[in-house]
Design an enzyme around this catalytic site. Structure first.
Site, PDB file in Angstrom:
ATOM      1  CE1 TYR A  95     -15.148  11.171 -17.143  1.00 33.57           C
ATOM      2  CE2 TYR A  95     -14.635  11.461 -14.821  1.00 33.57           C
ATOM      3  CZ  TYR A  95     -15.069  10.666 -15.863  1.00 33.57           C
ATOM      4  OH  TYR A  95     -15.449   9.375 -15.619  1.00 33.57           O
ATOM      5  CE  LYS A 116     -11.135   7.291 -19.345  1.00 29.89           C
ATOM      6  NZ  LYS A 116     -11.440   8.610 -18.822  1.00 29.89           N
ATOM      7  CG  ASP A 162      -8.115  15.549 -16.357  1.00 33.53           C
ATOM      8  OD1 ASP A 162      -7.387  14.847 -17.090  1.00 33.53           O
ATOM      9  OD2 ASP A 162      -9.175  15.131 -15.854  1.00 33.53           O
ATOM     10  NE  ARG A 206      -2.964   0.420   3.320  1.00 35.73           N
ATOM     11  CZ  ARG A 206      -2.380   0.846   4.449  1.00 35.73           C
ATOM     12  NH1 ARG A 206      -1.826   2.044   4.501  1.00 35.73           N
ATOM     13  NH2 ARG A 206      -2.335   0.077   5.524  1.00 35.73           N
TER      14      ARG A 206
HETATM   15  C1  PLP Z   1     -12.009   9.195 -17.771  1.00 33.31           C
HETATM   16  C2  PLP Z   1     -11.584  10.516 -17.277  1.00 33.31           C
HETATM   17  C3  PLP Z   1     -11.413  10.741 -15.915  1.00 33.31           C
HETATM   18  C4  PLP Z   1     -11.735   9.682 -14.856  1.00 33.31           C
HETATM   19  O1  PLP Z   1     -10.860   8.608 -14.894  1.00 33.31           O
HETATM   20  P1  PLP Z   1     -11.228   7.129 -14.381  1.00 33.31           P
HETATM   21  O2  PLP Z   1      -9.985   6.362 -14.677  1.00 33.31           O
HETATM   22  O3  PLP Z   1     -12.431   6.690 -15.162  1.00 33.31           O
HETATM   23  O4  PLP Z   1     -11.525   7.222 -12.927  1.00 33.31           O
HETATM   24  C5  PLP Z   1     -10.971  11.987 -15.516  1.00 33.31           C
HETATM   25  N1  PLP Z   1     -10.716  12.964 -16.398  1.00 33.31           N
HETATM   26  C6  PLP Z   1     -10.883  12.799 -17.727  1.00 33.31           C
HETATM   27  C7  PLP Z   1     -10.605  13.911 -18.652  1.00 33.31           C
HETATM   28  C8  PLP Z   1     -11.322  11.569 -18.207  1.00 33.31           C
HETATM   29  O5  PLP Z   1     -11.497  11.392 -19.525  1.00 33.31           O
END
Ligand code: PLP
Length: 371
Positions: A99, A196, A171, A47
């Site tokens: 998001y 992603k 982000d 962890r």
């Molecule tokens: C998918 C996404 C998230 C969230 O990520 P998860 O891995 O699904 O928790 C946050 N920001 C953006 C821009 C995203 O496309």
């Protein structure tokens, strides 16, 4: 070292015990303590740290040009760690187009902890200045934004945040470090959903926070990571590292296909609007051209005829997959407002597209027959 080289080798080290070129997966939850009570090899309990996680964090820091990174079990866990590092009574500025999970976690969970938030259109720097308060601690950026691909000037907003004594967080999920480097433009922290483009194959969930400096704020995030424990498994880290190896080749391929599809959609009479920053008439085109080395694989478009027409197009595709998420090899299409829920402000005729790595002619032919 150039970013393609960092990505291709994914910060691997040849395994000293065996010479293995691909990294071993260290499933061990705990690590041996030395006879004198020390942990001379640096690992105590998974962890707190794990060799696969440490390798992924080193790799992400190198890719984004930061000093350190903390990996999480999802993008949302990474994003939440940033808000958790703030204090009750702090104020943050969030983008209007963002998001939906980020806005939801602020509105539904962190507001109860006393976090105050103002939502503004970040494409207009004067509105960001107007939203600042004495207790503003953080300005959140997402560019390109989800789902209408607004472009925010990273350097300009970072400077406004810093003038107010606030941190600037971006982000960078949609651009990836291959197409955009926010830390070099003055942003303090970058977050990613590694689910992603970094993972890249629709088979792993993860997130990461990368810091430009070893700040006290980042040390709080690091302690939230190990105390709270929303950490990725060793295999999750290994899969993201495996995805990163081809990232530098994949991003230009996604971008090239997306531009061709955006141009095709723009010419269709059934399409009301196309949102893609690579199109010269997109309002953020000049800023995107200045701060990105490619426009990415995400686009959205609005179908003439409202929600039913949009659902009809999504129902008619054969090569595209009807699914949420993005950044993998397979092209995905989704009706965005219905996935975002009742609070969504997304136009109800909007379809969001993640352009994959198929032959672009097959993708265009698929959209043509569906339209
Ligand atoms: C998918 C996404 C998230 C969230 O990520 P998860 O891995 O699904 O928790 C946050 N920001 C953006 C821009 C995203 O496309």
């Amino acid at each position: 070292m150039n970013i393609e080289t960092i990505a291709a080798q994914a910060a691997h080290k040849i395994d000293s015990a065996t010479g293995a070129v691909a990294p071993p997966i260290y499933l061990s939850s705990t690590f041996e303590r030395d006879a004198d009570g020390q942990y001379g090899r640096g690992f105590v309990y998974s962890r707190s740290n794990n060799p696969n996680r440490q390798a992924l964090e080193e790799c992400m820091a190198l890719l984004e040009g930061g000093t350190s990174a903390a990996a999480f079990s999802s993008g949302m866990a990474a994003i939440s760690s940033v808000f958790q590092a703030l204090s009750p009574g702090d104020h943050i500025v969030l983008p209007g187009d963002c998001y939906h999970g980020t806005s939801q976690v602020v509105q539904e969970i962190f507001s109860q902890w006393g976090l105050e938030a103002t939502t503004v259109d970040l494409t207009d720097p004067s509105r960001v200045r107007g939203a600042l308060r004495p207790n503003t601690r953080l300005v959140w950026i997402e560019t390109p934004s989800n789902p209408v691909l607004k472009i925010t000037d990273l350097a300009a907003i970072a400077a406004i945040a810093h003038d107010a004594g606030a941190l600037c967080v971006s982000d960078n999920t949609w651009a990836s470090p291959i197409l955009q480097q926010p830390l070099a433009l003055g942003v303090d922290l970058v977050v990613h959903s590694t689910t992603k483009y970094l993972g890249g194959h629709e088979d792993v969930l993860g997130g990461v926070v990368v810091s430009r400096e070893d700040s006290d704020f980042f040390r709080r995030i690091r302690s939230i990571q190990s105390r709270y424990g929303a950490v990725p498994s060793p295999f999750d880290c290994w899969l993201v590292m495996r995805g990163i190896r081809t990232l530098a080749l994949r991003m230009p391929a996604h971008s090239e296909r997306a531009l061709k599809i955006a141009r095709f959609l723009q010419e269709q009479s059934q399409v009301e609007a196309v949102h893609y920053p690579g199109l010269p008439d997109h309002p953020g085109h000049a800023t995107a051209s200045a701060q990105m080395s490619g426009y990415g694989g995400m686009l959205s478009f609005q179908v003439r005829g409202g929600i039913e027409a949009a659902f009809g197009v999504a129902a008619g595709v054969k090569v595209f997959v009807r699914a949420t998420s993005l950044g993998g090899t397979q092209s995905l299409i989704e009706h965005r407002a219905s996935i975002e829920g009742p609070a969504s402000t997304t136009p109800d005729n909007l379809l969001r597209v993640s352009v994959g790595l198929e032959n672009v002619d097959d993708l265009i032919a698929d959209l043509a027959q569906a339209l």
